[in-house]
Design a protein around this motif. Structure first.
Motif, PDB file in Angstrom:
ATOM      1  N   THR A 276      -5.863 -14.268  -6.880  1.00 32.07           N
ATOM      2  CA  THR A 276      -6.802 -13.360  -6.214  1.00 32.07           C
ATOM      3  C   THR A 276      -6.704 -11.975  -6.841  1.00 32.07           C
ATOM      4  N   ALA A 277      -7.852 -11.358  -7.047  1.00 35.89           N
ATOM      5  CA  ALA A 277      -7.892  -9.998  -7.609  1.00 35.89           C
ATOM      6  C   ALA A 277      -8.952  -9.188  -6.878  1.00 35.89           C
ATOM      7  N   ALA A 278      -8.713  -7.903  -6.747  1.00 41.83           N
ATOM      8  CA  ALA A 278      -9.686  -7.029  -6.075  1.00 41.83           C
ATOM      9  C   ALA A 278      -9.734  -5.673  -6.761  1.00 41.83           C
ATOM     10  N   VAL A 279     -10.931  -5.105  -6.795  1.00 40.79           N
ATOM     11  CA  VAL A 279     -11.157  -3.778  -7.368  1.00 40.79           C
ATOM     12  C   VAL A 279     -11.973  -2.958  -6.370  1.00 40.79           C
ATOM     13  N   PRO A 280     -11.530  -1.758  -6.025  1.00 38.71           N
ATOM     14  CA  PRO A 280     -12.351  -0.908  -5.150  1.00 38.71           C
ATOM     15  C   PRO A 280     -13.609  -0.464  -5.880  1.00 38.71           C
TER      16      PRO A 280
ATOM     17  N   GLY B 146       4.530 -19.265  -0.770  1.00 36.75           N
ATOM     18  CA  GLY B 146       5.235 -18.168  -1.398  1.00 36.75           C
ATOM     19  C   GLY B 146       4.222 -17.428  -2.249  1.00 36.75           C
ATOM     20  N   ALA B 147       4.507 -16.180  -2.604  1.00 40.97           N
ATOM     21  CA  ALA B 147       3.499 -15.403  -3.324  1.00 40.97           C
ATOM     22  C   ALA B 147       4.118 -14.209  -4.021  1.00 40.97           C
ATOM     23  N   PHE B 148       3.316 -13.633  -4.920  1.00 43.06           N
ATOM     24  CA  PHE B 148       3.636 -12.333  -5.495  1.00 43.06           C
ATOM     25  C   PHE B 148       2.378 -11.489  -5.443  1.00 43.06           C
ATOM     26  N   PHE B 149       2.455 -10.357  -4.734  1.00 46.74           N
ATOM     27  CA  PHE B 149       1.342  -9.431  -4.584  1.00 46.74           C
ATOM     28  C   PHE B 149       1.614  -8.187  -5.440  1.00 46.74           C
ATOM     29  N   ILE B 150       0.581  -7.711  -6.112  1.00 46.83           N
ATOM     30  CA  ILE B 150       0.667  -6.492  -6.915  1.00 46.83           C
ATOM     31  C   ILE B 150      -0.437  -5.531  -6.483  1.00 46.83           C
ATOM     32  N   ALA B 151      -0.119  -4.246  -6.386  1.00 44.99           N
ATOM     33  CA  ALA B 151      -1.136  -3.222  -6.136  1.00 44.99           C
ATOM     34  C   ALA B 151      -0.972  -2.095  -7.147  1.00 44.99           C
ATOM     35  N   ILE B 152      -2.093  -1.555  -7.587  1.00 48.07           N
ATOM     36  CA  ILE B 152      -2.104  -0.483  -8.581  1.00 48.07           C
ATOM     37  C   ILE B 152      -3.030   0.624  -8.096  1.00 48.07           C
ATOM     38  N   ASP B 153      -2.565   1.853  -8.169  1.00 49.31           N
ATOM     39  CA  ASP B 153      -3.411   3.005  -7.841  1.00 49.31           C
ATOM     40  C   ASP B 153      -4.178   3.409  -9.093  1.00 49.31           C
ATOM     41  N   PRO B 154      -5.489   3.144  -9.175  1.00 50.57           N
ATOM     42  CA  PRO B 154      -6.233   3.447 -10.405  1.00 50.57           C
ATOM     43  C   PRO B 154      -6.293   4.938 -10.709  1.00 50.57           C
TER      44      PRO B 154
ATOM     45  N   VAL C  45       0.834  -1.208   0.000  1.00 50.62           N
ATOM     46  CA  VAL C  45       0.000   0.000   0.000  1.00 50.62           C
ATOM     47  C   VAL C  45       0.866   1.255   0.000  1.00 50.62           C
ATOM     48  N   GLU C  46       1.911   1.231   0.815  1.00 48.15           N
ATOM     49  CA  GLU C  46       2.800   2.395   0.884  1.00 48.15           C
ATOM     50  C   GLU C  46       3.457   2.669  -0.464  1.00 48.15           C
ATOM     51  N   ARG C  47       4.001   1.619  -1.096  1.00 46.60           N
ATOM     52  CA  ARG C  47       4.730   1.805  -2.355  1.00 46.60           C
ATOM     53  C   ARG C  47       3.784   2.148  -3.505  1.00 46.60           C
ATOM     54  N   ALA C  48       2.613   1.493  -3.564  1.00 40.79           N
ATOM     55  CA  ALA C  48       1.676   1.789  -4.640  1.00 40.79           C
ATOM     56  C   ALA C  48       1.135   3.204  -4.532  1.00 40.79           C
TER      57      ALA C  48
ATOM     58  N   VAL D  62      -6.151  -4.118   0.747  1.00 43.16           N
ATOM     59  CA  VAL D  62      -5.596  -3.250  -0.298  1.00 43.16           C
ATOM     60  C   VAL D  62      -6.713  -2.463  -0.981  1.00 43.16           C
ATOM     61  N   ALA D  63      -7.807  -3.134  -1.320  1.00 43.65           N
ATOM     62  CA  ALA D  63      -8.918  -2.450  -1.980  1.00 43.65           C
ATOM     63  C   ALA D  63      -9.549  -1.390  -1.083  1.00 43.65           C
ATOM     64  N   ASP D  64      -9.513  -1.610   0.231  1.00 47.33           N
ATOM     65  CA  ASP D  64     -10.032  -0.602   1.169  1.00 47.33           C
ATOM     66  C   ASP D  64      -9.255   0.708   1.074  1.00 47.33           C
ATOM     67  N   GLN D  65      -8.036   0.638   0.556  1.00 44.89           N
ATOM     68  CA  GLN D  65      -7.227   1.844   0.367  1.00 44.89           C
ATOM     69  C   GLN D  65      -7.392   2.413  -1.041  1.00 44.89           C
ATOM     70  N   LYS D  66      -8.457   1.980  -1.738  1.00 46.62           N
ATOM     71  CA  LYS D  66      -8.793   2.454  -3.091  1.00 46.62           C
ATOM     72  C   LYS D  66      -7.730   2.056  -4.116  1.00 46.62           C
TER      73      LYS D  66
END
Length: 368
Positions: free
Chosen positions: A164-168, A276-284, A99-102, A128-132
């Motif tokens: 897993t995918a999420a959209v605000p 193990g995992a890879f998480f991605i976040a994008i600021d729309p 969240v911080e980096r995105a 993550v989606a709660d942070q838009k």
């Protein structure tokens, strides 16, 4: 079923986890995540897991007082080594960084290794989606705990490798849109839950070594007991299992290559799983106006809800009877259970009661 208030269940779960060696703060955080899974209807990832965590601690594969560490960090990327801590701690650490980096860079990716059991990935997607922010993740088990066969086979070669995918929804709905799905026909924990409920498995979920449907969950045994029981089918089953196989391959390699842990084929498949995992976040907001996006969400939701619910068209063995948006079932279940309490299968109650008696902890399942 035994029904219990969420707050009481959290306190009890934290007490058990402390007895298993977790520091009080860690125990409280893990308990919140486990009960959140039960609250949202995912019994397979809830307090049912505590006895398994106890076995993992006893075998030295989960270190109850360990803390995750950031091993690499540059720009919008980082790698978190869980250090075999509780996965719920690792997930929180990864989400905080993400969240911080995105928010700073517009897009961020965090690789994760040695996370033991990350729990319900939908929890991290929701945060993550709660942070838009938008969210996408790939998860594997670092080559251990393999339970899924490729299409056309009965030989286990994958874990359930969730994507897993999420959209605000920009305040257009009271919940975020969250797709949290295994790339197999069903998550392995759902088989545990079916056994706990005394339910048979649908014929399309699992297969015997002879290629026949495996419908008795008690015959499945542990993922660490060799190849005797067969496998879970890939998503799509006998109709389109090649698609689930392809998704499982991509999840395996995204999680392994970018998280840095071993992939299937690099360690003993009968060993304990280790996520193990890879998480991605994008600021729309970096790609357009939020008001425009809110209008898009509203228009799509109205379009989706206009679909009819046809009584002769089955939604699937693990789905409800009417079309629901991704994340809607969890939201509805959480609302109901906030009022009525959390139902637990009797087998789970028995296991937790026995564990409580072992540590001389008062359990909350009776008023005595």
């Amino acid at each position: 079923m035994t029904t219990i208030d969420a707050e009481r269940l959290e306190v009890f779960a934290a007490s058990l986890l402390e007895e298993l060696g977790a520091p009080a703060d860690t125990a409280a955080k893990v308990a919140v995540s486990l009960v959140d899974a039960d609250r949202t209807g995912h019994t397979s990832h809830g307090v049912l897991r505590i006895p398994t965590y106890g076995e993992m601690i006893a075998d030295g594969v989960l270190v109850p007082d360990a803390e995750p560490a950031v091993e690499q960090s540059a720009g919008g990327t980082a790698v978190v080594d869980g250090g075999n801590a509780f996965g719920q701690l690792v997930g929180r650490r990864a989400v905080d960084i993400l969240v911080e980096r995105a928010s700073e860079d517009g897009i961020a990716g965090v690789g994760i290794r040695n996370a033991t059991h990350l729990g319900r990935i939908g929890e991290w997607a929701e945060q993550v989606a709660d942070q838009k922010l938008c969210f996408l993740s790939f998860v594997h088990t670092s080559g251990g705990g393999l339970v899924v066969a490729p299409a056309g086979s009965t030989t286990r070669r994958f874990s359930t490798n969730p994507i897993t995918a999420a959209v605000p929804t920009f305040d257009q709905l009271p919940f975020s849109l969250v797709l949290d799905m295994a790339t197999s026909q069903v998550a392995h924990g759902k088989l545990d839950a079916a056994e706990a409920d005394g339910k048979a498995l649908p014929a399309e979920w699992a297969v015997t070594p002879e290629g026949e449907p495996l419908t008795d969950p008690s015959e499945m045994g542990s993922f660490r007991e060799g190849d005797e029981w067969g496998a879970i089918r890939p998503l799509g089953g006998t109709t389109a299992g090649h698609k689930g196989t392809g998704l499982a391959v991509m999840a395996e390699l995204f999680a392994g290559l970018l998280g840095g842990g071993p992939v299937a084929g690099q360690r003993d498949p009968q060993s304990w799983f280790n996520n193990g995992a890879f998480f991605i976040a994008i600021d729309p907001a970096r790609f357009g106006d939020r008001d425009r996006m809110a209008d898009q969400v509203q228009a799509f939701v109205e379009h989706f809800r206009a679909a009819d619910s046809h009584p002769s068209v089955a939604a699937g063995d693990a789905a409800g009877s009417s079309p629901l948006l991704p994340g809607e079932a969890e939201y509805q279940t959480a609302q109901e259970r906030a009022e009525d309490g959390i139902p637990l299968p009797e087998r789970v109650v028995t296991q937790l009661t026995e564990l409580a008696d072992q540590y001389d902890i008062k359990h909350p399942f009776t008023d005595e």
